[in-house]
Motif scaffolding. Structure first.
Motif, PDB file in Angstrom:
ATOM      1  N   UNK A  21     -13.990 -29.490 -13.557  1.00 20.40           N
ATOM      2  CA  UNK A  21     -14.310 -28.547 -12.495  1.00 20.40           C
ATOM      3  C   UNK A  21     -13.265 -28.624 -11.374  1.00 20.40           C
ATOM      4  N   UNK A  22     -12.907 -29.844 -10.958  1.00 14.53           N
ATOM      5  CA  UNK A  22     -11.922 -29.996  -9.877  1.00 14.53           C
ATOM      6  C   UNK A  22     -10.549 -29.471 -10.303  1.00 14.53           C
ATOM      7  N   UNK A  23     -10.171 -29.698 -11.576  1.00 10.43           N
ATOM      8  CA  UNK A  23      -8.888 -29.173 -12.044  1.00 10.43           C
ATOM      9  C   UNK A  23      -8.903 -27.652 -12.026  1.00 10.43           C
ATOM     10  N   UNK A  24      -9.970 -27.063 -12.506  1.00 15.30           N
ATOM     11  CA  UNK A  24     -10.084 -25.599 -12.465  1.00 15.30           C
ATOM     12  C   UNK A  24     -10.008 -25.112 -11.021  1.00 15.30           C
ATOM     13  N   UNK A  25     -10.706 -25.778 -10.119  1.00 14.03           N
ATOM     14  CA  UNK A  25     -10.751 -25.369  -8.713  1.00 14.03           C
ATOM     15  C   UNK A  25      -9.380 -25.397  -8.056  1.00 14.03           C
ATOM     16  N   UNK A  26      -8.530 -26.308  -8.486  1.00 17.31           N
ATOM     17  CA  UNK A  26      -7.184 -26.408  -7.900  1.00 17.31           C
ATOM     18  C   UNK A  26      -6.341 -25.163  -8.175  1.00 17.31           C
ATOM     19  N   UNK A  27      -6.710 -24.386  -9.183  1.00 19.13           N
ATOM     20  CA  UNK A  27      -5.932 -23.201  -9.532  1.00 19.13           C
ATOM     21  C   UNK A  27      -6.450 -21.920  -8.875  1.00 19.13           C
ATOM     22  N   UNK A  28      -7.620 -21.988  -8.250  1.00 24.78           N
ATOM     23  CA  UNK A  28      -8.210 -20.796  -7.662  1.00 24.78           C
ATOM     24  C   UNK A  28      -7.298 -20.181  -6.599  1.00 24.78           C
ATOM     25  N   UNK A  29      -7.228 -18.861  -6.622  1.00 28.50           N
ATOM     26  CA  UNK A  29      -6.491 -18.063  -5.626  1.00 28.50           C
ATOM     27  C   UNK A  29      -4.988 -18.351  -5.581  1.00 28.50           C
ATOM     28  N   UNK A  30      -4.437 -18.951  -6.630  1.00 26.39           N
ATOM     29  CA  UNK A  30      -2.989 -19.223  -6.670  1.00 26.39           C
ATOM     30  C   UNK A  30      -2.207 -18.016  -7.188  1.00 26.39           C
ATOM     31  N   UNK A  31      -2.880 -17.095  -7.828  1.00 28.84           N
ATOM     32  CA  UNK A  31      -2.269 -15.864  -8.345  1.00 28.84           C
ATOM     33  C   UNK A  31      -1.056 -16.128  -9.226  1.00 28.84           C
ATOM     34  N   UNK A  32      -1.257 -17.010 -10.185  1.00 30.82           N
ATOM     35  CA  UNK A  32      -0.200 -17.316 -11.151  1.00 30.82           C
ATOM     36  C   UNK A  32      -0.021 -16.133 -12.096  1.00 30.82           C
ATOM     37  N   UNK A  33       1.185 -15.994 -12.589  1.00 30.60           N
ATOM     38  CA  UNK A  33       1.505 -14.892 -13.506  1.00 30.60           C
ATOM     39  C   UNK A  33       1.806 -15.445 -14.896  1.00 30.60           C
ATOM     40  N   UNK A  34       1.879 -14.553 -15.860  1.00 25.10           N
ATOM     41  CA  UNK A  34       2.296 -14.966 -17.201  1.00 25.10           C
ATOM     42  C   UNK A  34       3.712 -15.533 -17.162  1.00 25.10           C
ATOM     43  N   UNK A  35       4.554 -15.023 -16.287  1.00 23.53           N
ATOM     44  CA  UNK A  35       5.918 -15.557 -16.163  1.00 23.53           C
ATOM     45  C   UNK A  35       5.873 -17.014 -15.685  1.00 23.53           C
ATOM     46  N   UNK A  36       5.018 -17.295 -14.693  1.00 22.92           N
ATOM     47  CA  UNK A  36       4.861 -18.691 -14.245  1.00 22.92           C
ATOM     48  C   UNK A  36       4.402 -19.564 -15.407  1.00 22.92           C
ATOM     49  N   UNK A  37       3.396 -19.099 -16.120  1.00 20.54           N
ATOM     50  CA  UNK A  37       2.821 -19.868 -17.226  1.00 20.54           C
ATOM     51  C   UNK A  37       3.861 -20.148 -18.296  1.00 20.54           C
ATOM     52  N   UNK A  38       4.574 -19.109 -18.710  1.00 21.36           N
ATOM     53  CA  UNK A  38       5.577 -19.276 -19.774  1.00 21.36           C
ATOM     54  C   UNK A  38       6.679 -20.237 -19.348  1.00 21.36           C
ATOM     55  N   UNK A  39       7.123 -20.131 -18.103  1.00 19.76           N
ATOM     56  CA  UNK A  39       8.187 -21.015 -17.626  1.00 19.76           C
ATOM     57  C   UNK A  39       7.684 -22.458 -17.547  1.00 19.76           C
TER      58      UNK A  39
END
Length: 160
Positions: A76-94
């Motif tokens: 839950x805490x790991x998921x929460x750390x990503x909230x509202x960061x607005x990551x993109x597929x480009x961020x993910x792929x890189x």
């Protein structure tokens, strides 16, 4: 004479244990901070971030529960750390590209069975991170269990 079979090691054990994960994520985040796409996302990470991520991934892949027990972490805490960061597929792929490049550089096992399971986890986890990064809150139980990633279809390491 009976043939004895060894138990199949966890992905964590096969990778080389905690030292392998700590080296992987230390060197990886050095690259991230030099990367024009990822540096803005990670430039304010805490000094403990590298170790926390190493502990999290190690735990998911069958290692000790350091993230849950000593880093005061949870799924839950790991998921929460990503909230509202607005990551993109480009961020993910890189992110995945740099992590796999680092895995090669530190000689993480490159047998097809390990890499298949490792890449499958990275794909799954980073895609969840992107989805959750578009949300302001997540509707899951704060006791959500940690993922437990294993060998998958291959069923164990290549012993060719």
């Amino acid at each position: 004479m009976e043939e004895t079979t060894k138990p199949i090691p966890s992905l964590y054990e096969w990778a080389g244990g905690m030292p392998a994960f700590e080296v992987l994520f230390t060197k990886f985040y050095d690259k991230v901070l030099q990367d024009p796409l990822l540096e803005p996302v990670f430039k304010h990470m805490s000094p403990e971030h590298r170790q926390h991520v190493a502990h999290f991934v190690a735990e998911v892949l069958g290692g000790p529960t350091l993230y849950s027990d000593t880093d005061d972490g949870s799924h839950f805490k790991m998921i929460s750390k990503h909230l509202s960061k607005h990551l993109t597929q480009e961020h993910r792929k890189r992110w995945v590209e740099l992590l796999l490049e680092t895995a090669d550089e530190i000689s993480l096992p490159d047998d097809p069975e390990f890499r298949s399971a490792f890449v499958a986890y990275l794909e799954w986890g980073t895609r969840i991170a992107v989805i959750n990064s578009q949300l302001d809150n997540v509707n899951i139980d704060d006791q959500e269990p940690m993922p437990n990633w294993g060998w998958g279809v291959p069923g164990g390491p290549y012993m060719g």
